[in-house]
Design a protein around this motif. Sequence first.
Motif, PDB file in Angstrom:
ATOM      1  N   ILE A 147       0.836  -1.205   0.000  1.00 46.04           N
ATOM      2  CA  ILE A 147       0.000   0.000   0.000  1.00 46.04           C
ATOM      3  C   ILE A 147       0.867   1.249   0.000  1.00 46.04           C
ATOM      4  O   ILE A 147       1.844   1.352   0.754  1.00 46.04           O
ATOM      5  N   VAL A 148       0.514   2.191  -0.858  1.00 37.83           N
ATOM      6  CA  VAL A 148       1.109   3.523  -0.888  1.00 37.83           C
ATOM      7  C   VAL A 148       0.034   4.522  -0.482  1.00 37.83           C
ATOM      8  O   VAL A 148      -1.092   4.467  -0.978  1.00 37.83           O
ATOM      9  N   PHE A 149       0.385   5.421   0.437  1.00 36.68           N
ATOM     10  CA  PHE A 149      -0.560   6.464   0.868  1.00 36.68           C
ATOM     11  C   PHE A 149       0.114   7.818   0.713  1.00 36.68           C
ATOM     12  O   PHE A 149       1.282   8.003   1.055  1.00 36.68           O
ATOM     13  N   SER A 150      -0.655   8.788   0.231  1.00 38.09           N
ATOM     14  CA  SER A 150      -0.178  10.165   0.224  1.00 38.09           C
ATOM     15  C   SER A 150      -1.378  11.100   0.131  1.00 38.09           C
ATOM     16  O   SER A 150      -2.500  10.668  -0.170  1.00 38.09           O
ATOM     17  N   GLY A 151      -1.149  12.373   0.402  1.00 37.38           N
ATOM     18  CA  GLY A 151      -2.246  13.338   0.353  1.00 37.38           C
ATOM     19  C   GLY A 151      -1.730  14.760   0.261  1.00 37.38           C
ATOM     20  O   GLY A 151      -0.568  15.041   0.548  1.00 37.38           O
ATOM     21  N   ILE A 152      -2.608  15.654  -0.143  1.00 36.10           N
ATOM     22  CA  ILE A 152      -2.307  17.081  -0.249  1.00 36.10           C
ATOM     23  C   ILE A 152      -3.436  17.857   0.414  1.00 36.10           C
ATOM     24  O   ILE A 152      -4.608  17.497   0.292  1.00 36.10           O
ATOM     25  N   GLN A 153      -3.074  18.915   1.114  1.00 36.05           N
ATOM     26  CA  GLN A 153      -4.091  19.750   1.756  1.00 36.05           C
ATOM     27  C   GLN A 153      -4.888  20.536   0.711  1.00 36.05           C
ATOM     28  O   GLN A 153      -4.296  21.096  -0.222  1.00 36.05           O
ATOM     29  N   PRO A 154      -6.207  20.638   0.891  1.00 37.14           N
ATOM     30  CA  PRO A 154      -7.027  21.469   0.002  1.00 37.14           C
ATOM     31  C   PRO A 154      -7.059  22.910   0.510  1.00 37.14           C
ATOM     32  O   PRO A 154      -8.111  23.456   0.824  1.00 37.14           O
ATOM     33  N   SER A 155      -5.877  23.510   0.587  1.00 38.14           N
ATOM     34  CA  SER A 155      -5.773  24.855   1.162  1.00 38.14           C
ATOM     35  C   SER A 155      -5.583  25.918   0.095  1.00 38.14           C
ATOM     36  O   SER A 155      -5.116  27.011   0.376  1.00 38.14           O
ATOM     37  N   GLY A 156      -5.939  25.587  -1.128  1.00 39.50           N
ATOM     38  CA  GLY A 156      -5.808  26.525  -2.232  1.00 39.50           C
ATOM     39  C   GLY A 156      -5.549  25.768  -3.520  1.00 39.50           C
ATOM     40  O   GLY A 156      -5.456  24.541  -3.543  1.00 39.50           O
ATOM     41  N   THR A 157      -5.414  26.500  -4.618  1.00 42.22           N
ATOM     42  CA  THR A 157      -5.165  25.879  -5.913  1.00 42.22           C
ATOM     43  C   THR A 157      -3.799  25.207  -5.929  1.00 42.22           C
ATOM     44  O   THR A 157      -2.806  25.791  -5.499  1.00 42.22           O
TER      45      THR A 157
ATOM     46  N   ASN B 249       3.483  21.207  -6.785  1.00 42.85           N
ATOM     47  CA  ASN B 249       2.700  20.016  -6.449  1.00 42.85           C
ATOM     48  C   ASN B 249       2.703  19.018  -7.603  1.00 42.85           C
ATOM     49  O   ASN B 249       2.779  17.807  -7.392  1.00 42.85           O
ATOM     50  N   TYR B 250       2.619  19.543  -8.817  1.00 42.76           N
ATOM     51  CA  TYR B 250       2.568  18.676  -9.992  1.00 42.76           C
ATOM     52  C   TYR B 250       3.888  17.940 -10.204  1.00 42.76           C
ATOM     53  O   TYR B 250       3.925  16.707 -10.301  1.00 42.76           O
ATOM     54  N   LEU B 251       4.988  18.690 -10.258  1.00 39.95           N
ATOM     55  CA  LEU B 251       6.283  18.079 -10.548  1.00 39.95           C
ATOM     56  C   LEU B 251       6.835  17.304  -9.356  1.00 39.95           C
ATOM     57  O   LEU B 251       7.546  16.310  -9.524  1.00 39.95           O
TER      58      LEU B 251
ATOM     59  N   LYS C 117       1.326  27.202  -1.736  1.00 38.00           N
ATOM     60  CA  LYS C 117      -0.032  27.737  -1.907  1.00 38.00           C
ATOM     61  C   LYS C 117      -0.293  28.893  -0.959  1.00 38.00           C
ATOM     62  O   LYS C 117      -1.151  29.734  -1.212  1.00 38.00           O
ATOM     63  N   SER C 118       0.411  28.903   0.180  1.00 40.48           N
ATOM     64  CA  SER C 118       0.126  29.893   1.221  1.00 40.48           C
ATOM     65  C   SER C 118       0.935  31.175   1.087  1.00 40.48           C
ATOM     66  O   SER C 118       0.733  32.107   1.860  1.00 40.48           O
ATOM     67  N   ASP C 119       1.829  31.249   0.109  1.00 43.64           N
ATOM     68  CA  ASP C 119       2.605  32.471  -0.086  1.00 43.64           C
ATOM     69  C   ASP C 119       1.666  33.622  -0.442  1.00 43.64           C
ATOM     70  O   ASP C 119       0.750  33.465  -1.252  1.00 43.64           O
ATOM     71  N   ASP C 120       1.903  34.786   0.159  1.00 44.59           N
ATOM     72  CA  ASP C 120       1.031  35.937  -0.066  1.00 44.59           C
ATOM     73  C   ASP C 120       1.029  36.387  -1.525  1.00 44.59           C
ATOM     74  O   ASP C 120       0.026  36.904  -2.019  1.00 44.59           O
ATOM     75  N   SER C 121       2.137  36.216  -2.211  1.00 48.35           N
ATOM     76  CA  SER C 121       2.250  36.684  -3.590  1.00 48.35           C
ATOM     77  C   SER C 121       1.877  35.588  -4.575  1.00 48.35           C
ATOM     78  O   SER C 121       2.495  34.524  -4.609  1.00 48.35           O
TER      79      SER C 121
ATOM     80  N   ILE D 233       3.284  29.125 -10.045  1.00 46.66           N
ATOM     81  CA  ILE D 233       2.469  28.871 -11.226  1.00 46.66           C
ATOM     82  C   ILE D 233       1.346  27.952 -10.790  1.00 46.66           C
ATOM     83  O   ILE D 233       1.571  26.789 -10.444  1.00 46.66           O
ATOM     84  N   ASN D 234       0.128  28.457 -10.744  1.00 48.64           N
ATOM     85  CA  ASN D 234      -1.022  27.638 -10.378  1.00 48.64           C
ATOM     86  C   ASN D 234      -1.419  26.752 -11.555  1.00 48.64           C
ATOM     87  O   ASN D 234      -1.278  27.143 -12.720  1.00 48.64           O
ATOM     88  N   LEU D 235      -1.937  25.578 -11.258  1.00 47.78           N
ATOM     89  CA  LEU D 235      -2.303  24.660 -12.334  1.00 47.78           C
ATOM     90  C   LEU D 235      -3.513  25.137 -13.121  1.00 47.78           C
ATOM     91  O   LEU D 235      -3.788  24.595 -14.193  1.00 47.78           O
ATOM     92  N   ASP D 236      -4.221  26.144 -12.614  1.00 46.12           N
ATOM     93  CA  ASP D 236      -5.337  26.698 -13.378  1.00 46.12           C
ATOM     94  C   ASP D 236      -5.026  28.069 -13.965  1.00 46.12           C
ATOM     95  O   ASP D 236      -5.910  28.753 -14.466  1.00 46.12           O
ATOM     96  N   ASP D 237      -3.763  28.471 -13.934  1.00 43.89           N
ATOM     97  CA  ASP D 237      -3.372  29.734 -14.575  1.00 43.89           C
ATOM     98  C   ASP D 237      -3.529  29.621 -16.092  1.00 43.89           C
ATOM     99  O   ASP D 237      -3.211  28.582 -16.685  1.00 43.89           O
ATOM    100  N   ASP D 238      -3.992  30.706 -16.718  1.00 40.44           N
ATOM    101  CA  ASP D 238      -4.081  30.685 -18.175  1.00 40.44           C
ATOM    102  C   ASP D 238      -2.726  31.058 -18.778  1.00 40.44           C
ATOM    103  O   ASP D 238      -1.764  31.380 -18.063  1.00 40.44           O
ATOM    104  N   SER D 239      -2.640  31.011 -20.083  1.00 41.18           N
ATOM    105  CA  SER D 239      -1.363  31.219 -20.775  1.00 41.18           C
ATOM    106  C   SER D 239      -0.772  32.591 -20.482  1.00 41.18           C
ATOM    107  O   SER D 239       0.440  32.730 -20.270  1.00 41.18           O
ATOM    108  N   ASP D 240      -1.619  33.619 -20.472  1.00 36.75           N
ATOM    109  CA  ASP D 240      -1.125  34.974 -20.220  1.00 36.75           C
ATOM    110  C   ASP D 240      -0.557  35.095 -18.816  1.00 36.75           C
ATOM    111  O   ASP D 240       0.488  35.739 -18.611  1.00 36.75           O
TER     112      ASP D 240
END
Length: 331
Positions: free
Chosen positions: A4-14, A19-21, A197-201, A206-213
């Motif tokens: 068994i492998v277990f892992s998780g990420i907090q839903p504290s923002g986008t 997170n992806y890489l 995700k918690s950085d003020d700036s 690069i958020n995974l839902d950022d658009d190209s611009d």
Amino acid sequence: MRDIVFSGIQPSGTLHLGNYLGALCNWAELQDKYNCLFCVVDLHAITANKYSSIKDNVLKTVATYLACGIDPKKSAIFNQSTVPHHAELCWLLSCYTPLGWLSRMTQFKSKAGNDKSKASLGLYSYPVLMAADILLYKAKYIPVGDDQRQHIELTRDIANVFNSHYQISYFIPPEALILQDSARIMSLKDGLKKMSKSDDSDYSRINLDDDSDAIAEKIKKAKTDSTIGFEFSLLQGRPEVYNLINIYSALSNISVEKTCQKIDKYDTKNFKKELADLIITRLNPIRNKINDLLQDKSYLYSIMKSGAERAQEISSKNIKDVKEIIGFPQI
């Protein structure tokens, strides 16, 4: 029977490029080898009492898992709070965890700030919940970055002290699965801090839902330095430049050294332009998939429900075992 492998990420923002890489693309590759449980750890998300949109964030995190290749037919995808055994085992294990162990945890020190007396009990004891998340399923491997080794060591210590107390080999001390090709992505504003995700700036990530611009603008404004060229041997003293090259390397699936050779004749402007184009090409399909999935919330809830049922098939037996070992009467 698969480990068994277990892992998780907090839903504290986008979720973001780090997170992806650093996690999600590697999780997808583990599914054919292990019995994988990928949790959205929403109980952890309330430790700092900052996040008011937990429900929306949970759904978006599940959509992101799916968009990044986590297959609900192969892996259990669920949110932590729907499996009550996590909280129950956390309490039981907390009774075997010395305060001194928790006081040494570096993340509490950094998140609590200067006035630790105002930090919540949940923030202080959340490493025990992390241990419970893992031990509840008797997970053997935990895919983590090298900076998370301390949490795995604490989990091993808790497992061993429980086993020793009852003179039984019940819990499996888990092993950190440090993925060699897992990239540690840093802030675009400070190459010595992890992308967060918690950085003020918002320009730090690069958020995974950022658009190209948005991606192009963030890479354009990413911090670099005045040194000319991309000499591999000098990168350790250039953290922001090293971070951008590391991102390029991870997305291109070539070594950092070969990346430096490839961009040797570039100036910083041209390199940033090519990097932005590469990120856009890789992330656009993910962003589009996330947006499509969020249009069907009933489907996302069905994935979480099915995943929770699969998780509880394991957790209900194991929590019963633990209570019997402790000596609670079972009705």
